[in-house]
Design a protein around this motif. Structure first.
Motif, PDB file in Angstrom:
ATOM      1  N   LEU A  69      25.328  42.267  25.609  1.00  0.00           N
ATOM      2  CA  LEU A  69      24.657  41.690  24.193  1.00  0.00           C
ATOM      3  C   LEU A  69      23.311  40.946  24.186  1.00  0.00           C
ATOM      4  N   SER A  70      23.065  40.327  25.219  1.00  0.00           N
ATOM      5  CA  SER A  70      21.775  39.525  25.387  1.00  0.00           C
ATOM      6  C   SER A  70      20.622  40.634  25.638  1.00  0.00           C
ATOM      7  N   LEU A  71      20.983  41.677  26.129  1.00  0.00           N
ATOM      8  CA  LEU A  71      19.696  42.670  26.394  1.00  0.00           C
ATOM      9  C   LEU A  71      19.424  43.295  25.091  1.00  0.00           C
ATOM     10  N   LEU A  72      20.116  43.300  24.269  1.00  0.00           N
ATOM     11  CA  LEU A  72      19.605  43.850  22.803  1.00  0.00           C
ATOM     12  C   LEU A  72      18.163  43.188  22.375  1.00  0.00           C
ATOM     13  N   ASP A  73      17.171  43.878  21.690  1.00  0.00           N
ATOM     14  CA  ASP A  73      16.092  43.309  21.493  1.00  0.00           C
ATOM     15  C   ASP A  73      15.921  42.456  19.985  1.00  0.00           C
ATOM     16  N   VAL A  74      17.280  42.556  19.538  1.00  0.00           N
ATOM     17  CA  VAL A  74      17.398  41.986  18.101  1.00  0.00           C
ATOM     18  C   VAL A  74      17.454  40.309  18.368  1.00  0.00           C
ATOM     19  N   TRP A  75      17.862  39.803  19.478  1.00  0.00           N
ATOM     20  CA  TRP A  75      17.919  38.386  19.809  1.00  0.00           C
ATOM     21  C   TRP A  75      16.763  37.445  19.910  1.00  0.00           C
ATOM     22  N   SER A  76      15.651  38.358  20.440  1.00  0.00           N
ATOM     23  CA  SER A  76      14.510  37.638  20.598  1.00  0.00           C
ATOM     24  C   SER A  76      14.507  36.482  21.518  1.00  0.00           C
ATOM     25  N   GLU A  77      14.131  35.200  20.903  1.00  0.00           N
ATOM     26  CA  GLU A  77      14.302  34.156  22.245  1.00  0.00           C
ATOM     27  C   GLU A  77      15.668  33.538  22.104  1.00  0.00           C
ATOM     28  N   SER A  78      16.517  34.269  21.582  1.00  0.00           N
ATOM     29  CA  SER A  78      17.888  33.668  21.519  1.00  0.00           C
ATOM     30  C   SER A  78      18.881  34.389  22.738  1.00  0.00           C
ATOM     31  N   SER A  79      18.208  35.241  23.409  1.00  0.00           N
ATOM     32  CA  SER A  79      18.758  36.139  24.550  1.00  0.00           C
ATOM     33  C   SER A  79      19.482  35.227  25.529  1.00  0.00           C
ATOM     34  N   LEU A  80      18.629  34.258  26.102  1.00  0.00           N
ATOM     35  CA  LEU A  80      19.202  33.466  27.025  1.00  0.00           C
ATOM     36  C   LEU A  80      20.268  32.646  26.439  1.00  0.00           C
ATOM     37  N   PHE A  81      20.485  32.017  25.406  1.00  0.00           N
ATOM     38  CA  PHE A  81      21.562  31.360  25.020  1.00  0.00           C
ATOM     39  C   PHE A  81      22.925  32.501  24.695  1.00  0.00           C
ATOM     40  N   LEU A 104      26.530  32.152  26.982  1.00  0.00           N
ATOM     41  CA  LEU A 104      27.977  32.015  26.459  1.00  0.00           C
ATOM     42  C   LEU A 104      28.944  32.978  27.227  1.00  0.00           C
ATOM     43  N   GLY A 105      28.541  33.861  28.158  1.00  0.00           N
ATOM     44  CA  GLY A 105      29.363  34.855  28.986  1.00  0.00           C
ATOM     45  C   GLY A 105      29.709  34.151  30.377  1.00  0.00           C
ATOM     46  N   LEU A 106      30.801  34.578  30.740  1.00  0.00           N
ATOM     47  CA  LEU A 106      31.134  34.189  32.276  1.00  0.00           C
ATOM     48  C   LEU A 106      30.339  34.566  33.301  1.00  0.00           C
ATOM     49  N   LEU A 107      29.793  35.650  33.355  1.00  0.00           N
ATOM     50  CA  LEU A 107      28.885  36.259  34.315  1.00  0.00           C
ATOM     51  C   LEU A 107      27.760  35.305  34.683  1.00  0.00           C
ATOM     52  N   TYR A 108      27.276  34.757  33.579  1.00  0.00           N
ATOM     53  CA  TYR A 108      25.948  34.132  33.731  1.00  0.00           C
ATOM     54  C   TYR A 108      26.241  32.893  34.709  1.00  0.00           C
ATOM     55  N   HIS A 109      27.579  32.210  34.643  1.00  0.00           N
ATOM     56  CA  HIS A 109      28.021  30.758  35.187  1.00  0.00           C
ATOM     57  C   HIS A 109      28.605  31.274  36.504  1.00  0.00           C
ATOM     58  N   TYR A 110      29.311  32.597  36.537  1.00  0.00           N
ATOM     59  CA  TYR A 110      29.625  33.103  37.733  1.00  0.00           C
ATOM     60  C   TYR A 110      28.633  33.217  38.796  1.00  0.00           C
ATOM     61  N   ASP A 111      27.459  33.847  38.305  1.00  0.00           N
ATOM     62  CA  ASP A 111      26.118  34.113  39.203  1.00  0.00           C
ATOM     63  C   ASP A 111      25.735  32.825  39.737  1.00  0.00           C
ATOM     64  N   ALA A 112      25.638  31.938  38.746  1.00  0.00           N
ATOM     65  CA  ALA A 112      25.098  30.705  39.307  1.00  0.00           C
ATOM     66  C   ALA A 112      25.814  29.911  40.266  1.00  0.00           C
ATOM     67  N   LEU A 113      27.040  30.127  40.324  1.00  0.00           N
ATOM     68  CA  LEU A 113      28.245  29.443  41.341  1.00  0.00           C
ATOM     69  C   LEU A 113      27.990  30.384  42.774  1.00  0.00           C
ATOM     70  N   SER A 114      27.753  31.729  42.507  1.00  0.00           N
ATOM     71  CA  SER A 114      27.629  32.473  43.532  1.00  0.00           C
ATOM     72  C   SER A 114      26.440  32.288  44.533  1.00  0.00           C
ATOM     73  N   ARG A 115      25.410  31.483  43.899  1.00  0.00           N
ATOM     74  CA  ARG A 115      24.448  31.161  44.609  1.00  0.00           C
ATOM     75  C   ARG A 115      24.440  29.775  45.603  1.00  0.00           C
ATOM     76  N   GLY A 116      25.561  29.416  45.587  1.00  0.00           N
ATOM     77  CA  GLY A 116      25.988  28.182  46.179  1.00  0.00           C
ATOM     78  C   GLY A 116      25.511  26.937  45.711  1.00  0.00           C
ATOM     79  N   ALA A 141      31.381  40.132  31.029  1.00  0.00           N
ATOM     80  CA  ALA A 141      30.108  41.071  31.004  1.00  0.00           C
ATOM     81  C   ALA A 141      29.459  41.296  29.577  1.00  0.00           C
ATOM     82  N   GLY A 142      30.468  41.210  28.681  1.00  0.00           N
ATOM     83  CA  GLY A 142      30.131  41.445  27.104  1.00  0.00           C
ATOM     84  C   GLY A 142      28.851  40.946  26.690  1.00  0.00           C
ATOM     85  N   PHE A 143      28.709  39.335  26.847  1.00  0.00           N
ATOM     86  CA  PHE A 143      27.743  38.474  26.417  1.00  0.00           C
ATOM     87  C   PHE A 143      26.248  39.023  27.026  1.00  0.00           C
ATOM     88  N   GLU A 144      26.602  39.332  28.483  1.00  0.00           N
ATOM     89  CA  GLU A 144      25.443  39.720  29.224  1.00  0.00           C
ATOM     90  C   GLU A 144      24.770  40.988  28.454  1.00  0.00           C
TER      91      GLU A 144
END
Length: 242
Positions: free
Chosen positions: A184-196, A200-212, A179-182
């Motif tokens: 960090l991505s919410l901070l305003d300092v990243w601008s367009e790099s927030s998705l990247f 990097l975190g597990l949660l993003y890919h875990y949620d993707a698999l959870s959608r089937g 959950a840490g990268f998720e």
């Protein structure tokens, strides 16, 4: 590797660790899924297993480090690691044997939750009204997440001879990777790099698999993290600086 795996797994079964871990996991998830009002399937009114797949990773963050914390730390403290190193085993045999022993225990703790799927399947209106592909993807994601946490826990145990330190480091790293990268991505300092940053975190890919949707990119990500952690652990073990 098989010798190490068998030794490690038998040590789990001969102690209370395996039974406590499986019991605590099933009790916690069972209470959250069927009893507690805020997360109960009966209260929620929908035939899904969101409680298991959304809260299960956070239970794993504490339970899996409890499994792995003794892998190298206890042997280093007790002086038995040097004895293990003298046997005709490669560093990879030792690392992979301990990793798979922990991972099999995690799989055994997940196996009884199939009963929850059968129950929700039967309780649906009409029966069977449940997103089976989503459940399948979520199970795959949870299994891969457990494997990553086992690899992280093995690494944390290899850098210290203190089980408590190993547990704390592993739990911290598991949480940050999940959950840490998720966050960090919410901070305003990243601008367009927030998705990247999020990717990097597990949660993003875990949620993707959870959608089937079983995307090879998510599988490669999990495999890469597991391989990287085991490779680092093997390097530490190979140094034999105990």
């Amino acid at each position: 590797m098989i010798q190490v795996l068998s030794k490690e797994f038998n040590s789990f079964l001969n102690s209370l660790i395996a039974y406590v871990v499986i019991g605590v996991f099933l009790t916690a998830i069972g209470l959250l899924m069927w009893v507690f009002p805020g997360t109960s399937v009966m209260e929620y009114g929908y035939a899904d297993m969101e409680t298991l797949f959304s809260l299960g990773p956070y239970v794993f963050i504490f339970l899996i480090p409890a499994i792995t914390m003794r892998s190298f730390a206890e042997e280093a403290r007790g002086g038995t690691l040097e004895l293990l190193m003298t046997k005709p085993l490669s560093d990879w045999d030792i690392v992979l044997g301990k990793f798979f022993a922990c991972f099999i225990l995690v799989l055994l703790s997940l196996l009884p939750t199939v009963i929850y799927y059968v129950s929700v399947y039967a309780l649906g209106n009409p029966p069977g009204n449940i997103d089976t592909p989503g459940v399948t993807g979520s199970y795959i994601g949870l299994i891969l997440l457990g494997a990553v946490f086992c690899a992280i826990g093995i690494f944390a145990s290899s850098i210290t001879n203190n089980q408590i330190v190993s547990f704390i480091v592993a739990a911290f790293l598991c949480y940050m990777m999940f959950a840490g990268f998720e966050s960090l991505s919410l901070l305003d300092v990243w601008s367009e790099s927030s998705l990247f940053i999020k990717e990097l975190g597990l949660l993003y890919h875990y949620d993707a698999l959870s959608r089937g949707l079983i995307d090879s990119r998510n599988l490669v990500y999990f495999g890469s993290v597991i391989t990287a952690m085991l490779l680092i652990t093997r390097t530490i073990v190979g140094a034999r600086s105990w």
